[in-house]
Scaffold this motif. Sequence first.
Motif, PDB file in Angstrom:
ATOM      1  N   LYS A  17       0.837  -1.205   0.000  1.00 31.95           N
ATOM      2  CA  LYS A  17       0.000   0.000   0.000  1.00 31.95           C
ATOM      3  C   LYS A  17       0.871   1.253   0.000  1.00 31.95           C
ATOM      4  O   LYS A  17       0.586   2.222  -0.717  1.00 31.95           O
ATOM      5  CB  LYS A  17      -0.900  -0.009   1.234  1.00 31.95           C
ATOM      6  N   ARG A  18       1.936   1.234   0.778  1.00 28.79           N
ATOM      7  CA  ARG A  18       2.834   2.395   0.821  1.00 28.79           C
ATOM      8  C   ARG A  18       3.481   2.624  -0.539  1.00 28.79           C
ATOM      9  O   ARG A  18       3.559   3.760  -1.024  1.00 28.79           O
ATOM     10  CB  ARG A  18       3.909   2.183   1.893  1.00 28.79           C
ATOM     11  N   LEU A  19       3.937   1.544  -1.162  1.00 28.26           N
ATOM     12  CA  LEU A  19       4.550   1.678  -2.482  1.00 28.26           C
ATOM     13  C   LEU A  19       3.546   2.175  -3.516  1.00 28.26           C
ATOM     14  O   LEU A  19       3.836   3.089  -4.296  1.00 28.26           O
ATOM     15  CB  LEU A  19       5.117   0.331  -2.946  1.00 28.26           C
ATOM     16  N   SER A  20       2.373   1.578  -3.529  1.00 36.13           N
ATOM     17  CA  SER A  20       1.393   1.920  -4.562  1.00 36.13           C
ATOM     18  C   SER A  20       0.922   3.362  -4.428  1.00 36.13           C
ATOM     19  O   SER A  20       0.729   4.056  -5.433  1.00 36.13           O
ATOM     20  CB  SER A  20       0.202   0.960  -4.515  1.00 36.13           C
ATOM     21  N   ASP A  21       0.742   3.838  -3.199  1.00 38.07           N
ATOM     22  CA  ASP A  21       0.327   5.234  -2.996  1.00 38.07           C
ATOM     23  C   ASP A  21       1.373   6.188  -3.565  1.00 38.07           C
ATOM     24  O   ASP A  21       1.040   7.176  -4.229  1.00 38.07           O
ATOM     25  CB  ASP A  21       0.124   5.525  -1.504  1.00 38.07           C
ATOM     26  N   TYR A  22       2.630   5.886  -3.304  1.00 38.52           N
ATOM     27  CA  TYR A  22       3.710   6.754  -3.793  1.00 38.52           C
ATOM     28  C   TYR A  22       3.821   6.676  -5.316  1.00 38.52           C
ATOM     29  O   TYR A  22       3.949   7.698  -5.996  1.00 38.52           O
ATOM     30  CB  TYR A  22       5.035   6.346  -3.151  1.00 38.52           C
ATOM     31  N   PHE A  23       3.767   5.472  -5.854  1.00 33.15           N
ATOM     32  CA  PHE A  23       3.901   5.292  -7.301  1.00 33.15           C
ATOM     33  C   PHE A  23       2.790   6.025  -8.051  1.00 33.15           C
ATOM     34  O   PHE A  23       3.028   6.664  -9.075  1.00 33.15           O
ATOM     35  CB  PHE A  23       3.863   3.805  -7.663  1.00 33.15           C
ATOM     36  N   MET A  24       1.567   5.928  -7.558  1.00 39.74           N
ATOM     37  CA  MET A  24       0.443   6.565  -8.245  1.00 39.74           C
ATOM     38  C   MET A  24       0.552   8.086  -8.205  1.00 39.74           C
ATOM     39  O   MET A  24       0.128   8.775  -9.132  1.00 39.74           O
ATOM     40  CB  MET A  24      -0.877   6.099  -7.628  1.00 39.74           C
ATOM     41  N   GLU A  25       1.144   8.610  -7.129  1.00 36.89           N
ATOM     42  CA  GLU A  25       1.303  10.058  -7.017  1.00 36.89           C
ATOM     43  C   GLU A  25       2.459  10.568  -7.865  1.00 36.89           C
ATOM     44  O   GLU A  25       2.343  11.605  -8.532  1.00 36.89           O
ATOM     45  CB  GLU A  25       1.546  10.446  -5.557  1.00 36.89           C
ATOM     46  N   LYS A  26       3.572   9.845  -7.867  1.00 35.21           N
ATOM     47  CA  LYS A  26       4.798  10.348  -8.474  1.00 35.21           C
ATOM     48  C   LYS A  26       5.060   9.828  -9.890  1.00 35.21           C
ATOM     49  O   LYS A  26       5.898  10.389 -10.595  1.00 35.21           O
ATOM     50  CB  LYS A  26       5.998   9.975  -7.594  1.00 35.21           C
ATOM     51  N   ALA A  27       4.375   8.777 -10.292  1.00 36.92           N
ATOM     52  CA  ALA A  27       4.680   8.180 -11.597  1.00 36.92           C
ATOM     53  C   ALA A  27       3.406   7.985 -12.413  1.00 36.92           C
ATOM     54  O   ALA A  27       2.912   6.859 -12.569  1.00 36.92           O
ATOM     55  CB  ALA A  27       5.412   6.851 -11.411  1.00 36.92           C
ATOM     56  N   ASP A  84      17.711 -16.615 -10.283  1.00 35.91           N
ATOM     57  CA  ASP A  84      17.730 -16.909 -11.715  1.00 35.91           C
ATOM     58  C   ASP A  84      16.456 -16.413 -12.391  1.00 35.91           C
ATOM     59  O   ASP A  84      15.341 -16.674 -11.916  1.00 35.91           O
ATOM     60  CB  ASP A  84      17.873 -18.418 -11.948  1.00 35.91           C
ATOM     61  N   GLY A  85      16.646 -15.701 -13.492  1.00 38.78           N
ATOM     62  CA  GLY A  85      15.507 -15.214 -14.258  1.00 38.78           C
ATOM     63  C   GLY A  85      14.990 -13.863 -13.828  1.00 38.78           C
ATOM     64  O   GLY A  85      14.052 -13.334 -14.432  1.00 38.78           O
ATOM     65  N   PHE A  86      15.589 -13.286 -12.777  1.00 39.75           N
ATOM     66  CA  PHE A  86      15.120 -12.006 -12.251  1.00 39.75           C
ATOM     67  C   PHE A  86      16.271 -11.014 -12.112  1.00 39.75           C
ATOM     68  O   PHE A  86      17.392 -11.395 -11.762  1.00 39.75           O
ATOM     69  CB  PHE A  86      14.489 -12.183 -10.857  1.00 39.75           C
ATOM     70  N   GLU A  87      15.965  -9.747 -12.386  1.00 39.01           N
ATOM     71  CA  GLU A  87      16.844  -8.663 -11.972  1.00 39.01           C
ATOM     72  C   GLU A  87      16.636  -8.451 -10.474  1.00 39.01           C
ATOM     73  O   GLU A  87      15.619  -8.885  -9.915  1.00 39.01           O
ATOM     74  CB  GLU A  87      16.505  -7.369 -12.728  1.00 39.01           C
ATOM     75  N   THR A  88      17.580  -7.785  -9.817  1.00 35.69           N
ATOM     76  CA  THR A  88      17.480  -7.593  -8.368  1.00 35.69           C
ATOM     77  C   THR A  88      17.471  -6.112  -8.009  1.00 35.69           C
ATOM     78  O   THR A  88      18.283  -5.336  -8.519  1.00 35.69           O
ATOM     79  CB  THR A  88      18.653  -8.275  -7.640  1.00 35.69           C
ATOM     80  N   VAL A  89      16.537  -5.736  -7.136  1.00 33.41           N
ATOM     81  CA  VAL A  89      16.460  -4.376  -6.599  1.00 33.41           C
ATOM     82  C   VAL A  89      16.325  -4.487  -5.081  1.00 33.41           C
ATOM     83  O   VAL A  89      15.589  -5.344  -4.575  1.00 33.41           O
ATOM     84  CB  VAL A  89      15.259  -3.601  -7.193  1.00 33.41           C
ATOM     85  N   LYS A  90      17.044  -3.629  -4.381  1.00 35.33           N
ATOM     86  CA  LYS A  90      16.986  -3.619  -2.921  1.00 35.33           C
ATOM     87  C   LYS A  90      15.582  -3.257  -2.450  1.00 35.33           C
ATOM     88  O   LYS A  90      15.016  -2.240  -2.860  1.00 35.33           O
ATOM     89  CB  LYS A  90      18.008  -2.613  -2.379  1.00 35.33           C
ATOM     90  N   LYS A  91      15.020  -4.076  -1.579  1.00 36.01           N
ATOM     91  CA  LYS A  91      13.632  -3.901  -1.166  1.00 36.01           C
ATOM     92  C   LYS A  91      13.443  -2.732  -0.207  1.00 36.01           C
ATOM     93  O   LYS A  91      12.575  -1.878  -0.419  1.00 36.01           O
ATOM     94  CB  LYS A  91      13.119  -5.189  -0.517  1.00 36.01           C
ATOM     95  N   TYR A  92      14.235  -2.703   0.845  1.00 37.74           N
ATOM     96  CA  TYR A  92      14.037  -1.678   1.870  1.00 37.74           C
ATOM     97  C   TYR A  92      14.999  -0.514   1.645  1.00 37.74           C
ATOM     98  O   TYR A  92      16.161  -0.552   2.044  1.00 37.74           O
ATOM     99  CB  TYR A  92      14.201  -2.280   3.264  1.00 37.74           C
ATOM    100  N   GLN A  93      14.505   0.495   0.962  1.00 33.14           N
ATOM    101  CA  GLN A  93      15.230   1.728   0.699  1.00 33.14           C
ATOM    102  C   GLN A  93      14.192   2.831   0.551  1.00 33.14           C
ATOM    103  O   GLN A  93      12.988   2.582   0.636  1.00 33.14           O
ATOM    104  CB  GLN A  93      16.077   1.603  -0.571  1.00 33.14           C
ATOM    105  N   LYS A  94      14.636   4.044   0.334  1.00 31.33           N
ATOM    106  CA  LYS A  94      13.690   5.134   0.122  1.00 31.33           C
ATOM    107  C   LYS A  94      12.777   4.788  -1.048  1.00 31.33           C
ATOM    108  O   LYS A  94      13.225   4.256  -2.062  1.00 31.33           O
ATOM    109  CB  LYS A  94      14.431   6.440  -0.175  1.00 31.33           C
ATOM    110  N   THR A  95      11.496   5.099  -0.890  1.00 31.46           N
ATOM    111  CA  THR A  95      10.531   4.745  -1.928  1.00 31.46           C
ATOM    112  C   THR A  95      10.883   5.394  -3.257  1.00 31.46           C
ATOM    113  O   THR A  95      10.727   4.781  -4.326  1.00 31.46           O
ATOM    114  CB  THR A  95       9.113   5.162  -1.498  1.00 31.46           C
ATOM    115  N   SER A  97      13.878   6.066  -4.340  1.00 35.66           N
ATOM    116  CA  SER A  97      15.003   5.321  -4.901  1.00 35.66           C
ATOM    117  C   SER A  97      14.546   3.988  -5.475  1.00 35.66           C
ATOM    118  O   SER A  97      15.025   3.552  -6.531  1.00 35.66           O
ATOM    119  CB  SER A  97      16.072   5.095  -3.827  1.00 35.66           C
ATOM    120  N   LEU A  98      13.620   3.334  -4.785  1.00 42.90           N
ATOM    121  CA  LEU A  98      13.124   2.049  -5.275  1.00 42.90           C
ATOM    122  C   LEU A  98      12.406   2.227  -6.615  1.00 42.90           C
ATOM    123  O   LEU A  98      12.612   1.447  -7.554  1.00 42.90           O
ATOM    124  CB  LEU A  98      12.189   1.426  -4.242  1.00 42.90           C
TER     125      LEU A  98
END
Length: 362
Positions: A17-27, A84-95, A97-98
């Motif tokens: 929910k935190r990610l989606s709220d930020y993504f919808m506002e900023k992207a 395998d089969g996935f790129e990697t992104v750090k999960k717990y960082q500033k939203t 930055s993520l």
Amino acid sequence: MVKRTVVLADSDGVYLKRLSDYFMEKAPQLELSIFTDLSMLKQYLQRGRVDILAVDETFADQELAAQSTVAVKIVLSTATDTVDGFETVKKYQKTESLLNDLLLKYAESTGSAEVIRGNSHTKITAFYSPAGGTGKSTLALGMATTCACAGLRTLYLNLEEIDSMDMVLAETPGTLSDLFLALKTKGMNVGIKLASSVRQEPSAGFYYVNGVESISEYGEMEGTDMVRLLETVKSQAEYDVMVLDLSSGFSERTVKILEQTDVIFVPVTAEETAAAKLNRLLNEAAFHENYNALFGKMELVANRMSGKTGETVLRESGLAGRLPCVGVIGNLPVLERKKALLQGKEQLMAVFQPLLARLMNG
């Protein structure tokens, strides 16, 4: 604007929910779906194409890795292990930055910088002086810090052939060497390379890229290459302001860079040579009319002087009648050391406000 479909999946609903709220506002360029159940996610992926799939590492199984309807698959990881089969992104960082990391992974995988393009109208300013020792690098850092403090997304580039910013700024993921290589290599996307190379200065707030690995690399760069670099930054529209710190020469490359700027701030000190060299440069207008437009963008900054001293120096040197003076900056403690400068945002705002107003208001 073509929207990109993004799917986020994690068993932690609060985190999603935190990610989606930020993504919808900023992207606004993204069309977002979220899932907390793996089986429902897999059913959804059968319905159509997804541009970016970002899942928690507990969801990243081989069935998802083999999913052909997903352009870029990313695991949000709490460790450094790859899946395998996935790129990697750090999960717990500033939203922020993520989000940037997810979009950058997509841009790198697809070769398209469209998804990382912003909507800013980038202003470019350069700090330039034909004389060394005028404090232009300190002022450029101060300006970048001030712009960031004012809420402007700011990119600082030190384009001096011999710079010492590695003593002040931490290492970045990429360097100017990487950008220069991208400029010279057919098929490489300079915008994507820039996005993957920058780092944000944690105290000052501006973004930057470390300098070249070898000063000889500048010998291979032409003015047209530098124009392409600056045009790429502007076309990406990711930054409100770009602050350039330039060498003291007046080469074809430097001229081309200066031509791309909106305002050129020219520091001058009480040292006679600083004023003499600047007057010598301005005299070139008599021989090269094409320099008139360039000199017309120049604004003096009386540096390391009091108000009265600055007026006297500019008047006696003849510069007062040749270029406007945007401000006088005294011998301030906050400007004595570059590292301390990065911490002094509140003090710098008052000092650099006239320069900021000139840049943004034209």
